[in-house]
Design an enzyme around this catalytic site. Structure first.
Site, PDB file in Angstrom:
ATOM      1  N   HIS A 156       0.859  -1.099   0.120  1.00 28.50           N
ATOM      2  CA  HIS A 156       0.065   0.140   0.066  1.00 28.50           C
ATOM      3  C   HIS A 156       0.523   1.063  -0.038  1.00 28.50           C
ATOM      4  O   HIS A 156       2.103   1.410   0.652  1.00 28.50           O
ATOM      5  CB  HIS A 156      -0.855   0.007   1.186  1.00 28.50           C
ATOM      6  N   LYS A 192       5.533   6.917   7.789  1.00 29.49           N
ATOM      7  CA  LYS A 192       5.028   6.078   8.712  1.00 29.49           C
ATOM      8  C   LYS A 192       6.378   5.367   9.684  1.00 29.49           C
ATOM      9  O   LYS A 192       7.272   5.428   9.353  1.00 29.49           O
ATOM     10  CB  LYS A 192       4.520   4.690   8.390  1.00 29.49           C
ATOM     11  N   TYR A 250       1.626   1.432  13.907  1.00 34.67           N
ATOM     12  CA  TYR A 250       1.868   2.510  12.952  1.00 34.67           C
ATOM     13  C   TYR A 250       1.613   3.745  13.486  1.00 34.67           C
ATOM     14  O   TYR A 250       0.328   4.010  13.938  1.00 34.67           O
ATOM     15  CB  TYR A 250       0.731   2.455  11.798  1.00 34.67           C
ATOM     16  N   ASP A 276      -6.285  -6.164  -1.787  1.00 35.17           N
ATOM     17  CA  ASP A 276      -4.784  -6.650  -2.030  1.00 35.17           C
ATOM     18  C   ASP A 276      -4.720  -7.866  -3.283  1.00 35.17           C
ATOM     19  O   ASP A 276      -3.813  -7.789  -4.097  1.00 35.17           O
ATOM     20  CB  ASP A 276      -4.057  -7.061  -0.918  1.00 35.17           C
TER      21      ASP A 276
END
Length: 185
Positions: A61, A70, A130, A166
């Site tokens: 992603h 991140k 995250y 996905d």
């Protein structure tokens, strides 16, 4: 806490020094002064967590437009964390790197804007945390097939569960063409 530059420019590993004794351990998982010294704005307006079971793959992603950076760690269990440089003009454009993140080493990886990100759970349960530097904007979402033959990421386990998103993700070359077209940037 040690900061380690990886082979991909801007992707950093943070290796804490946990203090262990008979009770267990205590460890700093993030430090704003260390982040700032590494050139990272320590402001993260969003923290998220996912739980995955062994073999689950989440990714690959990324975000177009402004994007997002991140700081990722695995708080419980272990994951193989993978990043792909999707920054047009970068000398490592299209290259990937992987890191084992787990609750033993307590390492975290900083992923700058312009990268794709994904991981596979290596343990029965893996909790991935995250810290994200921008509020999520779904209109910027992009993805690439985690099985893309041009990226050839060697996932260590057979994938068990994968989201519909996905599973239907386009190829690296489709995203690459979009990124390299001036209108796609």
């Amino acid at each position: 806490m040690q900061v380690v530059q990886t082979e991909l420019d801007g992707v950093l590993l943070f290796e804490p020094t946990p203090h262990r004794d008979a009770r267990g351990f205590f460890s700093r998982t993030s430090d704003n002064a260390v982040l700032a010294a590494a050139g990272i704005d320590p402001t993260f307006p969003q923290d998220s967590q996912s739980r995955s079971v062994r073999g689950v793959v989440r990714g690959m992603h990324g975000r177009l437009g402004r994007g997002e950076a991140k700081l990722v760690r695995c708080a419980h269990g272990a994951v193989l964390d993978v990043v792909v440089d999707a920054r047009p003009g970068s000398p490592t454009f299209g290259r990937w790197a992987s890191f084992t993140l787990d609750d033993e080493s307590m390492r975290s990886v900083y992923i700058p804007r312009g990268f794709l990100h994904g991981f596979q759970a290596l343990t029965d349960v893996a909790d991935t945390c995250y810290r994200i530097d921008a509020v999520h904007d779904p209109s910027e979402d992009v993805s690439v097939a985690f099985t893309d033959p041009d990226l050839a990421i060697p996932w260590p386990l057979p994938p068990t569960l994968v989201s519909d998103r996905d599973r239907a993700a386009p190829s690296w070359w489709e995203l690459r063409d979009r990124l390299l077209t001036p209108a796609g940037r």
